[in-house]
Scaffold this active site. Structure first.
Site, PDB file in Angstrom:
ATOM      1  N   CYS A 129      48.241  37.232  27.819  1.00 56.69           N
ATOM      2  CA  CYS A 129      47.863  37.374  26.414  1.00 56.69           C
ATOM      3  C   CYS A 129      46.871  36.324  25.940  1.00 56.69           C
ATOM      4  CB  CYS A 129      49.118  37.295  25.539  1.00 56.69           C
ATOM      5  SG  CYS A 129      49.956  35.678  25.626  1.00 56.69           S
ATOM      6  N   GLN A 130      46.473  35.390  26.815  1.00 56.66           N
ATOM      7  CA  GLN A 130      45.697  34.242  26.351  1.00 56.66           C
ATOM      8  C   GLN A 130      44.420  34.643  25.611  1.00 56.66           C
ATOM      9  OE1 GLN A 130      47.118  34.592  29.277  1.00 56.66           O
ATOM     10  NE2 GLN A 130      48.019  32.683  30.014  1.00 56.66           N
TER      11      GLN A 130
END
Length: 382
Positions: free
Chosen positions: A74-75
């Site tokens: 998800c970064q």
């Protein structure tokens, strides 16, 4: 049933299915982090490791997959990141997942999907949903906050074709899961993978990050409205010492702590402590504001964070200069509880790795109520 879990981390997915008692013929798992794999193997003895997500199609070509789970990195999408979205080297693995899902769904349309990711900009969210719906139009998007089943505020996006009932809020508060100390809000800040680095007051109050626990002692200040012996009814303030802990095996035997709700907020205050919000000549000070509310403030990215204080209701300027405010970070055990996992789920790795795995992971009870599906007839809770 054949299950395929992509970017599986410490295998909360397998834990959820185990607790639900759902049938498993084969559990295929794709993860490359050696510490997450160690935690997964420590808790589950039936995992079939596939390694890198980019090799999964070749390794599952002849297997009809019943359910695909995926929490792709998800970064690139997180509001706490740099906003690289699909260009982020890890988040672009979404497209690897997409091809795996397309491959198996086209060959076995009964294949179910549960995809999870962070809350993100709507334009990115729409791209992900629309792209997946091109494969399976029955997929729907849900925004679910883990707070309804845990002591953590953790708003996440789920895309799935499972039909399920969202349970009523179970009323679990942060004070219910801490081992000791005093907490300043009903729900913890969202865990992240960097929690192992620890926190500080500035980060906590100004950035709403890395939940702290405050180490003030306790003394009895009231009596709880509970059935049972006097000892379980005692409510303690933060001004004294905690009573000796027992095994606390049910029956409301845990020590109960009374803490006033408060917040640290940037204010323009004159010499009398009166707000002068529109007078730009008055400098901003970080003020401690103590209220008589029994609820914490709404969490946001602004400085309206909540703490606890034994002080009378009111406003106190220069909150950061108060050296009496003690704190500690949550333990790994407490973080397991925030993710509704067994207390010792991460015992196979160091604390720092445990924090990372839990911060990157799923809330077990959320995954359970999605996979459980709708309850009908006598099984449905009224």
């Amino acid at each position: 049933m054949n299950w395929l879990n992509l970017c599986s981390g410490g295998e909360t997915g397998r834990q959820a299915v185990k607790e639900l008692g759902l049938p498993v013929s084969n559990w295929f798992t794709s993860e490359i982090d050696k510490f997450a794999i160690k935690v997964a193997d420590d808790n589950h003895d039936d995992l079939l490791h596939l390694g890198d997500i980019r090799t999964v199609i070749d390794k599952t070509k002849n297997v009809p997959i019943d359910v695909i789970l995926c929490g792709s990195p998800c970064q690139g999408f997180s509001v706490a990141g740099k906003g690289l979205n699909f260009e982020h080297p890890q988040s672009k693995l979404f497209f690897e997942f997409l091809e795996i899902y397309r491959y198996h769904y086209e060959r076995f349309p009964q294949c179910k999907l549960l995809f999870e990711n962070v809350r993100m900009k709507k334009e990115w969210q729409d791209i992900i949903l629309n792209t997946l719906q091109e494969i399976n139009p029955n997929l729907k998007l849900y925004m679910i906050n883990s707070s309804i089943v845990s002591a953590q505020n953790r708003l996440r996006m789920y895309i799935t074709d499972f039909e399920f009932d969202i349970p009523q809020d179970r009323g679990i508060k942060l004070k219910d899961i801490v081992e000791c100390g005093c907490v300043d809000r009903d729900k913890s800040y969202c865990l992240d993978a960097n929690y192992w680095k620890g926190g500080n007051l500035k980060m906590y109050f100004e950035k709403s990050r890395r939940q702290l626990v405050f180490n003030e002692g306790c003394q009895q200040v009231g009596v709880a409205d509970l059935k049972g012996y006097d000892i379980i009814k005692r409510v303690y303030s933060v001004d004294g010492k905690s009573p000796a802990l027992t095994t606390m095996q049910g029956g409301h035997r845990e020590p109960k702590i009374l803490c006033k709700s408060a917040s640290i907020t940037g204010r323009r205050l004159d010499s009398n402590g009166v707000r002068k919000d529109n007078d730009l000549s008055v400098p901003i000070t970080q003020a401690l504001e103590v209220s008589d509310s029994d609820k914490s403030r709404c969490l946001s990215t602004l400085t309206k964070d909540t703490v606890v204080s034994p002080l009378p209701v009111g406003r106190y300027p220069n909150a950061y200069t108060d050296k009496t405010l003690q704190w500690r970070k949550l333990t790994v055990k407490e973080c397991c509880r925030l993710q509704t996992l067994p207390d010792d789920y991460c015992k196979a790795v160091s604390n720092s790795q445990g924090y990372k795995i839990l911060g990157n992971g799923w809330t077990n009870e959320v995954i359970k109520f999605i996979l459980k599906g709708k309850q009908h007839g006598n099984d449905r809770t009224n």
